[in-house]
Design an enzyme around this catalytic site. Structure first.
Site, PDB file in Angstrom:
ATOM      1  N   ASP A   1       0.783  -1.247   0.000  1.00 23.32           N
ATOM      2  CA  ASP A   1       0.000   0.000   0.000  1.00 23.32           C
ATOM      3  C   ASP A   1       0.808   1.286   0.000  1.00 23.32           C
ATOM      4  OD1 ASP A   1       1.111   0.027   2.513  1.00 23.32           O
ATOM      5  OD2 ASP A   1      -0.763  -0.240   3.606  1.00 23.32           O
TER       6      ASP A   1
ATOM      7  N   GLU B   1      -0.064  -9.130  -1.323  1.00 23.91           N
ATOM      8  CA  GLU B   1      -0.732  -8.565  -0.133  1.00 23.91           C
ATOM      9  C   GLU B   1      -1.923  -7.709  -0.568  1.00 23.91           C
ATOM     10  OE1 GLU B   1       1.427  -7.341   3.734  1.00 23.91           O
ATOM     11  OE2 GLU B   1       0.454  -5.512   3.088  1.00 23.91           O
TER      12      GLU B   1
ATOM     13  N   GLU C   1      -2.441   5.143   2.635  1.00 24.05           N
ATOM     14  CA  GLU C   1      -2.289   3.732   2.250  1.00 24.05           C
ATOM     15  C   GLU C   1      -3.596   3.062   1.831  1.00 24.05           C
ATOM     16  OE1 GLU C   1      -0.893   5.118   4.911  1.00 24.05           O
ATOM     17  OE2 GLU C   1       1.259   4.807   4.705  1.00 24.05           O
TER      18      GLU C   1
ATOM     19  N   HIS D   1       5.293   5.353  13.016  1.00 27.27           N
ATOM     20  CA  HIS D   1       5.630   6.229  11.888  1.00 27.27           C
ATOM     21  C   HIS D   1       4.443   6.760  11.111  1.00 27.27           C
ATOM     22  CE1 HIS D   1       4.597   3.317   8.765  1.00 27.27           C
ATOM     23  NE2 HIS D   1       5.040   2.396   9.597  1.00 27.27           N
TER      24      HIS D   1
ATOM     25  N   ARG E   1       1.556   8.461   9.070  1.00 25.78           N
ATOM     26  CA  ARG E   1       1.284   9.858   8.753  1.00 25.78           C
ATOM     27  C   ARG E   1       0.135  10.447   9.564  1.00 25.78           C
ATOM     28  NH1 ARG E   1       3.441  11.951   3.580  1.00 25.78           N
ATOM     29  NH2 ARG E   1       5.020  10.359   3.275  1.00 25.78           N
TER      30      ARG E   1
ATOM     31  N   HIS F   1      12.020   5.637  13.645  1.00 24.14           N
ATOM     32  CA  HIS F   1      11.908   5.762  12.180  1.00 24.14           C
ATOM     33  C   HIS F   1      12.630   7.030  11.728  1.00 24.14           C
ATOM     34  CE1 HIS F   1       9.901   6.070   8.243  1.00 24.14           C
ATOM     35  NE2 HIS F   1       9.454   4.839   8.428  1.00 24.14           N
TER      36      HIS F   1
HETATM   37  C1  UD1 Z   1       6.360   4.911   4.036  1.00 26.36           C
HETATM   38  C2  UD1 Z   1       4.994   4.491   3.485  1.00 26.36           C
HETATM   39  C3  UD1 Z   1       4.200   3.747   4.537  1.00 26.36           C
HETATM   40  C4  UD1 Z   1       4.998   2.613   5.147  1.00 26.36           C
HETATM   41  C5  UD1 Z   1       6.317   3.167   5.650  1.00 26.36           C
HETATM   42  C6  UD1 Z   1       7.172   2.042   6.193  1.00 26.36           C
HETATM   43  C7  UD1 Z   1       3.897   5.912   1.838  1.00 26.36           C
HETATM   44  C8  UD1 Z   1       3.002   7.058   1.611  1.00 26.36           C
HETATM   45  N1  UD1 Z   1       4.221   5.651   3.119  1.00 26.36           N
HETATM   46  O1  UD1 Z   1       6.145   5.898   5.026  1.00 26.36           O
HETATM   47  O2  UD1 Z   1       3.039   3.209   3.947  1.00 26.36           O
HETATM   48  O3  UD1 Z   1       4.276   2.062   6.209  1.00 26.36           O
HETATM   49  O4  UD1 Z   1       7.012   3.793   4.564  1.00 26.36           O
HETATM   50  O5  UD1 Z   1       8.206   2.519   6.979  1.00 26.36           O
HETATM   51  O6  UD1 Z   1       4.314   5.260   0.907  1.00 26.36           O
HETATM   52  N2  UD1 Z   1      13.672   8.450   5.556  1.00 26.36           N
HETATM   53  C9  UD1 Z   1      15.057   8.394   5.558  1.00 26.36           C
HETATM   54  N3  UD1 Z   1      15.658   7.192   5.260  1.00 26.36           N
HETATM   55  C10 UD1 Z   1      14.971   6.072   4.989  1.00 26.36           C
HETATM   56  C11 UD1 Z   1      13.572   6.131   5.022  1.00 26.36           C
HETATM   57  C12 UD1 Z   1      12.936   7.327   5.293  1.00 26.36           C
HETATM   58  O7  UD1 Z   1      15.722   9.377   5.804  1.00 26.36           O
HETATM   59  O8  UD1 Z   1      15.586   5.029   4.723  1.00 26.36           O
HETATM   60  C13 UD1 Z   1      13.001   9.749   5.830  1.00 26.36           C
HETATM   61  C14 UD1 Z   1      13.174  10.739   4.655  1.00 26.36           C
HETATM   62  O9  UD1 Z   1      13.282  12.026   5.176  1.00 26.36           O
HETATM   63  C15 UD1 Z   1      11.850  10.573   3.903  1.00 26.36           C
HETATM   64  C16 UD1 Z   1      10.898  10.393   5.070  1.00 26.36           C
HETATM   65  O10 UD1 Z   1      11.599   9.548   5.982  1.00 26.36           O
HETATM   66  O11 UD1 Z   1      11.543  11.687   3.081  1.00 26.36           O
HETATM   67  C17 UD1 Z   1       9.545   9.818   4.735  1.00 26.36           C
HETATM   68  O12 UD1 Z   1       9.633   8.647   3.920  1.00 26.36           O
HETATM   69  P1  UD1 Z   1       8.295   8.148   3.132  1.00 26.36           P
HETATM   70  O13 UD1 Z   1       8.623   6.890   2.429  1.00 26.36           O
HETATM   71  O14 UD1 Z   1       7.763   9.262   2.308  1.00 26.36           O
HETATM   72  O15 UD1 Z   1       7.263   7.923   4.266  1.00 26.36           O
HETATM   73  P2  UD1 Z   1       7.262   6.907   5.476  1.00 26.36           P
HETATM   74  O16 UD1 Z   1       6.721   7.652   6.621  1.00 26.36           O
HETATM   75  O17 UD1 Z   1       8.551   6.229   5.625  1.00 26.36           O
HETATM   76  N1  UDP Z   2      11.477  -3.481  11.151  1.00 24.48           N
HETATM   77  C1  UDP Z   2      12.875  -3.496  11.012  1.00 24.48           C
HETATM   78  N2  UDP Z   2      13.608  -2.635  11.795  1.00 24.48           N
HETATM   79  C2  UDP Z   2      13.036  -1.766  12.678  1.00 24.48           C
HETATM   80  C3  UDP Z   2      11.617  -1.742  12.779  1.00 24.48           C
HETATM   81  C4  UDP Z   2      10.869  -2.616  11.998  1.00 24.48           C
HETATM   82  O1  UDP Z   2      13.423  -4.254  10.244  1.00 24.48           O
HETATM   83  O2  UDP Z   2      13.760  -1.025  13.362  1.00 24.48           O
HETATM   84  C5  UDP Z   2      10.684  -4.395  10.289  1.00 24.48           C
HETATM   85  C6  UDP Z   2       9.604  -5.215  10.973  1.00 24.48           C
HETATM   86  O3  UDP Z   2      10.098  -6.485  11.362  1.00 24.48           O
HETATM   87  C7  UDP Z   2       8.530  -5.340   9.894  1.00 24.48           C
HETATM   88  C8  UDP Z   2       8.717  -4.082   9.063  1.00 24.48           C
HETATM   89  O4  UDP Z   2       9.992  -3.571   9.379  1.00 24.48           O
HETATM   90  O5  UDP Z   2       8.769  -6.454   9.049  1.00 24.48           O
HETATM   91  C9  UDP Z   2       7.645  -3.074   9.350  1.00 24.48           C
HETATM   92  O6  UDP Z   2       7.956  -1.869   8.733  1.00 24.48           O
HETATM   93  P1  UDP Z   2       7.259  -0.493   9.080  1.00 24.48           P
HETATM   94  O7  UDP Z   2       6.697  -0.537  10.459  1.00 24.48           O
HETATM   95  O8  UDP Z   2       8.224   0.584   8.762  1.00 24.48           O
HETATM   96  O9  UDP Z   2       6.100  -0.396   7.976  1.00 24.48           O
HETATM   97  P2  UDP Z   2       4.610  -0.971   7.889  1.00 24.48           P
HETATM   98  O10 UDP Z   2       4.663  -2.432   8.107  1.00 24.48           O
HETATM   99  O11 UDP Z   2       3.795  -0.229   8.893  1.00 24.48           O
HETATM  100  O12 UDP Z   2       4.191  -0.599   6.507  1.00 24.48           O
END
Ligand code: UD1
Ligand code: UDP
Length: 374
Positions: free
Chosen positions: A98, A120, A134, A213, A215, A246
């Site tokens: 998603d 999924e 999502e 994390h 939104r 996160h």
């Molecule tokens: C995204 C997904 C969410 C998922 C989550 C898992 C969307 C809209 N959201 O949210 O569905 O549950 O990932 O974690 O697709 N950042 C870093 N390094 C990283 C990752 C993130 O610096 O490796 C920071 C960056 O500033 C980035 C921000 O996090 O711009 C947000 O990342 P983004 O993928 O847009 O949203 P998530 O909150 O991570």
């Molecule tokens: N996870 C990880 N390291 C962390 C926190 C979570 O590897 O520090 C793994 C966790 O086991 C799960 C996945 O990340 O498989 C969940 O990711 P996240 O919570 O970012 O996204 P969501 O599942 O909510 O989309």
């Protein structure tokens, strides 16, 4: 002629859940030519997973920008995928779950003429604002997909309600369990340096693991969550709260400001998947808003308090592993303290369940595609 597969993902959870599928398709190289494209919607958190599963992407769009927004990210993914799709010309594209990568990846793949497979598929809250964005990403991808790999019968039912053709839906179990079962042994055999240090530092202490994390929790929600964690730490000084934070700046800021200086709250960087599995196993209970963690916890027998008002994963609630607590400060505190204090309730919630599958989801996906091609 081998069938050409392109597997697209971009964030940490998609990578974890697609990794076993990449491995399974690669193990069937006589039938399939399989390439991996990462959008790198995440960077560091994605790379941790790629390294653990030893996946080297064939295409890396390297799109992540600090503090990125949905408009630019969506547009960038669609535009950048055009070249990849035109170059490789896959028969099938696989997207997962998603995220923005999923939704934009399915649109671009639809434009290319490839068949879109949604892994999924069919999870729903039917609330457009929760989880945001999502829920809509999933619904859009569901409209586009040609093949729907639904993890459970509930997710299949959701798709049928939306008039998705029955023949295009396959119940597979969730690939998250394939990843988990395939990794647990590796984790125990070869613990990282970080784990060895954590193990020593934590000793016999009870651990509460926290992640968050979403939104829709940014801003006021995170303020309330952090306030709750602070009060739990004060009331339970013997318990250690471990929180891998996160990397989203909207999460980092309130968490570091409110929880940065509390003796029994340990804020750490996001953990590599194998280290996170270790920490889940080491914890007494988990407080999270994560989707993936809700799926892993029943198979590990770990009670979870979910800081959301809705869940598209009702199976874990039904088996009794998960309780929804929202972001209400008092509710988070009361439920956490009750679970820490009430042994019989804790035992009841700690039973092992496997509502999300048996670890064979990827085999079922590969078999289904092979059958379609015969
Ligand atoms: C995204 C997904 C969410 C998922 C989550 C898992 C969307 C809209 N959201 O949210 O569905 O549950 O990932 O974690 O697709 N950042 C870093 N390094 C990283 C990752 C993130 O610096 O490796 C920071 C960056 O500033 C980035 C921000 O996090 O711009 C947000 O990342 P983004 O993928 O847009 O949203 P998530 O909150 O991570
Ligand atoms: N996870 C990880 N390291 C962390 C926190 C979570 O590897 O520090 C793994 C966790 O086991 C799960 C996945 O990340 O498989 C969940 O990711 P996240 O919570 O970012 O996204 P969501 O599942 O909510 O989309």
């Amino acid at each position: 002629m081998r069938t050409k597969n392109l597997i697209i993902f971009g964030t940490r959870p998609e990578a974890i859940k697609m990794a076993p599928l990449v491995q399974e398709f690669k193990a069937n190289a006589e039938n399939f030519e399989t390439k991996v494209c990462v959008t790198a919607q995440h960077r560091e958190m994605l790379d941790q997973v790629l390294e653990f599963f030893e996946i080297i992407p064939d295409f890396d769009l390297n799109l992540m920008k600090p503090g990125q927004n949905l408009y630019d990210l969506t547009a960038d993914i669609i535009v950048q995928l055009k070249e990849v799709l035109e170059e490789f010309q896959p028969d099938y594209v696989y997207v997962h779950g998603d995220t923005t990568t999923t939704m934009a990846g399915s649109i671009a793949s639809f434009y290319s003429g490839a068949k879109v497979c949604h892994v999924e598929a069919g999870l729903r809250t039917f609330n457009k604002r929760s989880p945001f964005p999502e829920e809509v990403n999933r619904q859009v991808t569901g409209r586009i997909a040609d093949v729907h790999f639904a993890p459970t019968s509930t997710s299949k039912e959701n798709l049928l309600q939306e008039n998705i053709a029955k023949e295009s839906i396959v119940i597979t179990g969730n690939t998250v369990i394939d990843a988990l079962l395939g990794s647990v042994e590796k984790v125990n055999e070869n613990p990282s340096q970080l784990i060895k240090e954590l193990q020593k530092e934590l000793g016999e202490q009870e651990v509460v693991l926290v992640t968050g994390h979403r939104r829709e929790n940014h801003g006021a929600g995170f303020e309330r969550i952090c306030k709750a964690l602070k009060q739990i730490a004060e009331q339970k000084p013997q318990v250690m709260i471990v929180y891998p934070v996160h990397l989203n700046p909207k999460v980092q800021e309130p968490v570091n400001r409110i929880l940065g200086d509390i003796q029994n709250i340990k804020l750490i960087d996001p953990l590599a998947y194998q280290d996170f599995i270790w920490l889940m196993n080491r914890s007494k209970l988990i407080i999270t808003d994560s989707g993936g963690v809700q799926e892993e916890a029943p198979s590990l027998g770990k009670p979870v308090l979910v800081m959301r008002d809705t869940t598209e994963r009702p199976e874990a609630v039904e088996v009794g592993t998960v309780i929804l607590v929202g972001t209400d400060t008092d509710k988070i505190i009361n439920e956490t303290l009750d679970l820490l204090n009430n042994e019989s309730r804790f035992e009841e919630m700690s039973k092992l369940h496997n509502p999300y599958g048996d670890g064979e989801a990827c085999k079922r996906i590969v078999t289904h595609i092979r059958n379609l091609e015969q």
